[in-house]
Structure formats: C-alpha cells, structure tokens
Motif scaffolding. Structure first.
Motif, PDB file in Angstrom:
ATOM      1  N   TYR A 208     -14.662 -21.090   1.390  1.00 16.68           N
ATOM      2  CA  TYR A 208     -15.401 -21.611   2.550  1.00 16.68           C
ATOM      3  C   TYR A 208     -14.464 -22.320   3.522  1.00 16.68           C
ATOM      4  O   TYR A 208     -14.516 -22.100   4.743  1.00 16.68           O
ATOM      5  CB  TYR A 208     -16.491 -22.561   2.045  1.00 16.68           C
ATOM      6  CG  TYR A 208     -17.035 -23.527   3.067  1.00 16.68           C
ATOM      7  CD1 TYR A 208     -17.982 -23.130   4.002  1.00 16.68           C
ATOM      8  CD2 TYR A 208     -16.607 -24.857   3.083  1.00 16.68           C
ATOM      9  CE1 TYR A 208     -18.492 -24.027   4.934  1.00 16.68           C
ATOM     10  CE2 TYR A 208     -17.119 -25.757   4.003  1.00 16.68           C
ATOM     11  CZ  TYR A 208     -18.049 -25.336   4.924  1.00 16.68           C
ATOM     12  OH  TYR A 208     -18.550 -26.227   5.844  1.00 16.68           O
ATOM     13  N   LEU A 209     -13.580 -23.180   3.000  1.00 18.04           N
ATOM     14  CA  LEU A 209     -12.691 -23.948   3.866  1.00 18.04           C
ATOM     15  C   LEU A 209     -11.623 -23.078   4.528  1.00 18.04           C
ATOM     16  O   LEU A 209     -11.164 -23.386   5.630  1.00 18.04           O
ATOM     17  CB  LEU A 209     -12.033 -25.073   3.064  1.00 18.04           C
ATOM     18  CG  LEU A 209     -12.973 -26.181   2.579  1.00 18.04           C
ATOM     19  CD1 LEU A 209     -12.246 -27.139   1.654  1.00 18.04           C
ATOM     20  CD2 LEU A 209     -13.568 -26.937   3.757  1.00 18.04           C
ATOM     21  N   ALA A 210     -11.244 -21.983   3.885  1.00 17.01           N
ATOM     22  CA  ALA A 210     -10.217 -21.099   4.442  1.00 17.01           C
ATOM     23  C   ALA A 210     -10.787 -20.120   5.460  1.00 17.01           C
ATOM     24  O   ALA A 210     -10.043 -19.485   6.206  1.00 17.01           O
ATOM     25  CB  ALA A 210      -9.534 -20.323   3.310  1.00 17.01           C
ATOM     26  N   LEU A 211     -12.101 -20.002   5.504  1.00 19.10           N
ATOM     27  CA  LEU A 211     -12.746 -19.004   6.354  1.00 19.10           C
ATOM     28  C   LEU A 211     -12.940 -19.542   7.771  1.00 19.10           C
ATOM     29  O   LEU A 211     -13.498 -20.617   7.961  1.00 19.10           O
ATOM     30  CB  LEU A 211     -14.089 -18.622   5.746  1.00 19.10           C
ATOM     31  CG  LEU A 211     -14.788 -17.360   6.240  1.00 19.10           C
ATOM     32  CD1 LEU A 211     -15.707 -16.816   5.159  1.00 19.10           C
ATOM     33  CD2 LEU A 211     -15.600 -17.638   7.509  1.00 19.10           C
ATOM     34  N   ASP A 212     -12.487 -18.784   8.761  1.00 21.73           N
ATOM     35  CA  ASP A 212     -12.664 -19.150  10.167  1.00 21.73           C
ATOM     36  C   ASP A 212     -13.870 -18.398  10.722  1.00 21.73           C
ATOM     37  O   ASP A 212     -13.857 -17.176  10.819  1.00 21.73           O
ATOM     38  CB  ASP A 212     -11.405 -18.784  10.963  1.00 21.73           C
ATOM     39  CG  ASP A 212     -11.453 -19.290  12.406  1.00 21.73           C
ATOM     40  OD1 ASP A 212     -12.540 -19.729  12.855  1.00 21.73           O
ATOM     41  OD2 ASP A 212     -10.416 -19.258  13.081  1.00 21.73           O
ATOM     42  N   GLY A 213     -14.916 -19.150  11.068  1.00 18.26           N
ATOM     43  CA  GLY A 213     -16.144 -18.527  11.539  1.00 18.26           C
ATOM     44  C   GLY A 213     -16.309 -18.507  13.050  1.00 18.26           C
ATOM     45  O   GLY A 213     -17.403 -18.211  13.535  1.00 18.26           O
ATOM     46  N   THR A 214     -15.238 -18.813  13.804  1.00 20.39           N
ATOM     47  CA  THR A 214     -15.385 -18.899  15.259  1.00 20.39           C
ATOM     48  C   THR A 214     -15.719 -17.550  15.886  1.00 20.39           C
ATOM     49  O   THR A 214     -16.534 -17.480  16.815  1.00 20.39           O
ATOM     50  CB  THR A 214     -14.119 -19.477  15.903  1.00 20.39           C
ATOM     51  OG1 THR A 214     -12.963 -18.743  15.459  1.00 20.39           O
ATOM     52  CG2 THR A 214     -13.936 -20.940  15.523  1.00 20.39           C
ATOM     53  N   VAL A 215     -15.122 -16.469  15.410  1.00 16.66           N
ATOM     54  CA  VAL A 215     -15.442 -15.143  15.955  1.00 16.66           C
ATOM     55  C   VAL A 215     -16.885 -14.778  15.633  1.00 16.66           C
ATOM     56  O   VAL A 215     -17.615 -14.241  16.472  1.00 16.66           O
ATOM     57  CB  VAL A 215     -14.466 -14.082  15.411  1.00 16.66           C
ATOM     58  CG1 VAL A 215     -14.909 -12.678  15.847  1.00 16.66           C
ATOM     59  CG2 VAL A 215     -13.053 -14.355  15.905  1.00 16.66           C
ATOM     60  N   ALA A 216     -17.312 -15.083  14.416  1.00 13.01           N
ATOM     61  CA  ALA A 216     -18.699 -14.817  14.035  1.00 13.01           C
ATOM     62  C   ALA A 216     -19.657 -15.583  14.941  1.00 13.01           C
ATOM     63  O   ALA A 216     -20.688 -15.057  15.373  1.00 13.01           O
ATOM     64  CB  ALA A 216     -18.925 -15.209  12.573  1.00 13.01           C
ATOM     65  N   LEU A 217     -19.316 -16.845  15.253  1.00 16.54           N
ATOM     66  CA  LEU A 217     -20.181 -17.635  16.119  1.00 16.54           C
ATOM     67  C   LEU A 217     -20.276 -17.012  17.508  1.00 16.54           C
ATOM     68  O   LEU A 217     -21.355 -16.970  18.110  1.00 16.54           O
ATOM     69  CB  LEU A 217     -19.662 -19.069  16.218  1.00 16.54           C
ATOM     70  CG  LEU A 217     -20.495 -20.026  17.070  1.00 16.54           C
ATOM     71  CD1 LEU A 217     -21.924 -20.112  16.554  1.00 16.54           C
ATOM     72  CD2 LEU A 217     -19.861 -21.411  17.102  1.00 16.54           C
ATOM     73  N   GLU A 218     -19.166 -16.503  18.025  1.00 18.60           N
ATOM     74  CA  GLU A 218     -19.186 -15.850  19.333  1.00 18.60           C
ATOM     75  C   GLU A 218     -20.122 -14.649  19.339  1.00 18.60           C
ATOM     76  O   GLU A 218     -20.839 -14.411  20.320  1.00 18.60           O
ATOM     77  CB  GLU A 218     -17.768 -15.419  19.721  1.00 18.60           C
ATOM     78  CG  GLU A 218     -16.832 -16.579  20.024  1.00 18.60           C
ATOM     79  CD  GLU A 218     -15.388 -16.131  20.171  1.00 18.60           C
ATOM     80  OE1 GLU A 218     -15.135 -14.898  20.103  1.00 18.60           O
ATOM     81  OE2 GLU A 218     -14.513 -17.007  20.335  1.00 18.60           O
ATOM     82  N   GLN A 219     -20.140 -13.918  18.241  1.00 19.74           N
ATOM     83  CA  GLN A 219     -21.025 -12.751  18.152  1.00 19.74           C
ATOM     84  C   GLN A 219     -22.494 -13.181  18.129  1.00 19.74           C
ATOM     85  O   GLN A 219     -23.350 -12.567  18.772  1.00 19.74           O
ATOM     86  CB  GLN A 219     -20.704 -11.945  16.890  1.00 19.74           C
ATOM     87  CG  GLN A 219     -19.287 -11.381  16.843  1.00 19.74           C
ATOM     88  CD  GLN A 219     -19.025 -10.421  17.987  1.00 19.74           C
ATOM     89  OE1 GLN A 219     -19.837  -9.552  18.297  1.00 19.74           O
ATOM     90  NE2 GLN A 219     -17.866 -10.571  18.621  1.00 19.74           N
TER      91      GLN A 219
END
Length: 283
Positions: A208-219
């Motif tokens: 969870y901590l290593a995962l970058d969700g910024t691209v997912a949020l943009e989608q």
C-alpha cells in the motif's frame, strides 16, 4: 483474476432502509487492522437518511472474518476480491468510500470501474494520501508501524480481554484505540488469541505504501466526483500530500473537507459531520 481469488468471497454486510431494493449502492471500506463492522452504525444511519441508497461493508482480506484469503496479498488482490464480491451480489457500486488503507483500495477499484465505462457517481478518500509513502515503513513516528510492533511483542494467549488492552494502554495508546484493536481477538478454547497475521499485514501495508495512486486518481477525476476528507488533528497525510489536495480543490477537481477536531479516525472523531457530508453528496 486468479482461480484462487474467484473461490474466495469477502465477508460482508448489506444495509438498506426497508424491504425495497435500493436504486444505488455505496461500498464502504475500512483501514488497516479494522473491519467492516467499523462502519455498521454509520451505514445504518446513512440508509435512514438516504433510503434510495443501500450500503455494503466488507472485511478486506486478512481482516475481520476474511482471514482465509489465499496469498499473495496486495492492494491489487484486494481489488480483485471486491470485483468478485460485486459479481456475487449482483451489484454495480455507484459510489465507493474508503478510510486510510481502504482509501487506496477504493481508488484502484474505482479506476477499474471507470476504465470499463461503468457508472460511478462518487469516490471518498478519507484521511489518506494517494501518493507513495515508502518512507513511513522505516519511520519511528508512524503510528501504524508502532502498533504492529506492539502486536508482534504480545504473548500468544490471553485469559481476559483487559490483559490485551492493558498492555496497549501501557504503551501509550488511548482506550479507544486499544478497544478497537481488541476486536481482532478471537476465542481459542477457554482463552483469547490475536487472530491477525501481523507479518502478512505488514506485507499488505508495505504494498500500500509503495503504491502511487496519483495516475489512478486522474483517471477517476474525469468520470466521477471525488471527495477528500482529512482530519484536522491527523498527521497521516504529509504536508506535500495536503498541498496536492489543496491544489486539486483550488481548481475545482475535488471536494476537499477538513474536519478540524478529528484525528485520523475521522468516522469516529467526527461521526455526525462525516455522516452529513455523505448524506448531502448522495442527495
């Protein structure tokens, strides 16, 4: 989706205001070391306020009554579990909310839904950062890491629940947090034991901590309303994470709400405010 995931079904509960089938469904997800029962009262009150909505709560893998999930364990596998649950229930979730660890699971599930052009009205991110935060794995100040250390140092069995909570109180945790963690105790004959696999939880938290969700949020932003709720007294989201959210809010891409008197557990510390916020958005 793997064959082993298809055979596994998350423990879950469904809430409605009456016998009629709701028009829409909201999925609520707990944080690390929590369970779907954390949302029980909130779900019931929300259904009463918005009877056209039904609410589903789920115990994510390795939590609550979903301890038998086959490995490997990751955020992506948590999302696989939610897809299997949605299929089993015959429900298409049109709103998703998650607290802390559950926020990033909710985000990635929302990303899958919008990628398939499934209708999604809203996503709630509750006191969590979508960017990668691997620095928290080695931070001595991180609350969750310290709690996991306390749990690892616990004896295997307890005669009474208070033996468990007293140890946590001695480490400086509050009574509320100690009682919440005691929900992970299970009966083993005449004694109690911690049912949580702490080592596996550590692995899940690391992913969870290593995962970058910024691209997912943009989608997701392109297809659904995104609500971010932060605790004013919480230090879970970094200064850069708060600035990121403030920038999105300034450009009207997200709805950002800070609950000034709440710590990390916003759904406990500011129950009424958060309930009103959900009810207003779901109207």
């Amino acid at each position: 989706m793997s064959e082993s995931t298809e055979r596994f079904l998350l423990h879950h509960d469904s809430y409605t205001a009456g016998p009629d089938k709701p028009e829409r469904w909201l999925l609520l997800l707990h944080g690390i070391l929590g369970s779907g029962s954390n949302w029980r009262t909130f779900a019931r009150r929300l259904c009463a306020a918005r009877p056209q909505w039904g609410v589903v709560t789920a115990d994510l893998r390795l939590h609550g009554a979903s301890l038998a999930a086959p490995g490997p364990h990751s955020v992506a596998r948590c999302v696989d579990d939610l897809e299997a649950l949605s299929s089993h229930l015959g429900i298409s979730f049109t709103a998703i909310g998650g607290h802390s660890f559950g926020s990033k699971v909710a985000l990635l599930f929302a990303e899958r839904l919008v990628a398939r052009h499934t209708d999604l009205d809203a996503l709630w991110i509750l006191d969590a950062e979508v960017a990668a935060r691997s620095d928290r794995l080695t931070s001595g100040d991180d609350t969750v890491q310290r709690i996991l250390g306390y749990l690892e140092a616990m004896p295997p069995y307890f005669d009474k629940r208070t033996e468990f909570t007293d140890r946590l109180l001695a480490e400086g945790l509050t009574q509320g947090v100690a009682d919440w963690l005691a929900m992970n105790l299970g009966r083993d004959g005449e004694r109690l034991r911690l049912s949580t696999d702490v080592a596996a939880i550590r692995g899940l938290l690391s992913d969870y901590l290593a995962l970058d969700g910024t691209v997912a949020l943009e989608q997701v932003l392109a297809r659904a309303d995104v609500h971010v709720v932060l605790g004013g007294r919480s230090d879970t989201v970094s200064a850069s994470g708060r600035s990121y959210y403030e920038g999105l809010a300034a450009s009207d891409q997200i709805d950002l709400k800070v609950l000034p008197d709440a710590g990390h557990w916003v759904h406990v510390d500011a129950f009424r405010e958060l309930l009103d916020h959900f009810a207003d958005a779901l109207s």
